[in-house]
Design an enzyme around this catalytic site. Structure first.
Site, mmCIF file in Angstrom:
data_model
loop_
_atom_site.group_PDB
_atom_site.id
_atom_site.type_symbol
_atom_site.label_atom_id
_atom_site.label_comp_id
_atom_site.label_asym_id
_atom_site.label_seq_id
_atom_site.Cartn_x
_atom_site.Cartn_y
_atom_site.Cartn_z
ATOM 1 N N CYS A 111 0.838 -1.190 0.000
ATOM 2 C CA CYS A 111 0.000 0.000 0.000
ATOM 3 C C CYS A 111 0.878 1.247 0.000
ATOM 4 C CB CYS A 111 -0.911 -0.011 1.230
ATOM 5 S SG CYS A 111 -1.775 1.544 1.510
ATOM 6 N N GLU A 112 0.639 2.154 -0.931
ATOM 7 C CA GLU A 112 1.488 3.331 -1.042
ATOM 8 C C GLU A 112 1.210 4.368 0.046
ATOM 9 O OE1 GLU A 112 -0.679 6.278 -4.260
ATOM 10 O OE2 GLU A 112 0.567 4.660 -5.032
ATOM 11 N N HIS A 113 0.143 4.164 0.817
ATOM 12 C CA HIS A 113 -0.196 5.134 1.858
ATOM 13 C C HIS A 113 0.531 4.868 3.183
ATOM 14 C CE1 HIS A 113 -3.959 5.203 -0.742
ATOM 15 N NE2 HIS A 113 -3.398 6.386 -0.906
ATOM 16 N N HIS A 180 -5.674 -5.703 3.086
ATOM 17 C CA HIS A 180 -4.748 -4.591 3.241
ATOM 18 C C HIS A 180 -4.345 -4.524 4.708
ATOM 19 C CE1 HIS A 180 -5.673 -2.321 -0.679
ATOM 20 N NE2 HIS A 180 -6.399 -3.430 -0.722
#
Length: 223
Positions: A111-113, A180
């Site tokens: 996850c890029e967050h 996620h």
């Protein structure tokens, strides 16, 4: 007035995509892999020291280097266009005209967050318009686009777009069902929830074809 940091946190905490393409700078490949590893190693070392970890301990002293190599060589290796798998196709000489489905392709992404894992399964299908692609190539395409900081919606779209280009047909579909860890292991801490995304092209936008694909996904694989 909304604080910019609060706004950015809200986007990240709600896993909102802001770009259909991975936001990579133009100079992303100015450094060699070895140079990137050396830089990241120092950054990871600083993070661990700031957290109060003792990097002289035998268990920890190699961690910065291990993490740096993992970032560059493994979990973010899909950022490097030189690592893109070949998408060679072949004539459909046996005239197979039905749907081909490759299901349960393992997805390991990040996850890029929050830079936490996304773990799940991709189900990919296409209908040949005269060309076919090797089954392992479909797995490799999924793996390549997964190995980068991602959002699941973008990953699903990229897989479909790459296969459409390789096969010269719009008739491609992909469904991804994934957990996620930024949701499961932090924040709301919901360990049961998963996220499903889909992208349907060409004939797969038609109700009957889409339903056939989704029914194939439900089939139990027995050996």
């Amino acid at each position: 007035m909304i604080n910019n940091n609060d706004f950015q946190d809200e986007i990240g905490d709600n896993h909102i995509a802001t770009n259909a393409q991975n936001p990579v700078r133009k100079d992303a490949f100015a450094l060699s892999d070895d140079q990137k590893i050396e830089r990241i190693k120092k950054d990871v070392e600083n993070i661990l020291l700031t957290l109060g970890m003792d990097l002289t301990d035998d268990s920890m002293k190699g961690t910065p280097n291990r993490v740096a190599k993992m970032f560059v060589k493994e979990i973010f290796g899909g950022l490097d266009p030189d690592k893109k798998p070949g998408s060679s196709t072949f004539d459909n000489n046996y005239k197979y005209g039905e749907m081909l489905v490759e299901k349960n392709i393992t997805v390991y992404s990040t996850c890029e967050h929050h830079l936490l894992p996304i773990i799940g399964r991709a189900h990919v299908a296409y209908i040949s318009s005269g060309r076919v692609i090797g089954l392992s190539k479909m797995n490799r395409i999924v793996n390549y686009y997964a190995k980068r900081p991602q959002v699941q919606e973008r990953l699903t779209m990229q897989i479909v777009q790459e296969l459409q280009k390789a096969l010269n047909t719009e008739d491609v579909a992909c469904v991804i069902d994934a957990k996620h860890l930024c949701v499961n292991s932090r924040g709301i801490g919901d360990i049961e929830s998963s996220t499903v995304t889909s992208e349907f092209g060409g004939k797969f936008k038609e109700e009957q074809t889409r339903r056939e694909f989704l029914d194939y996904i439900k089939l139990e694989t027995k050996f």
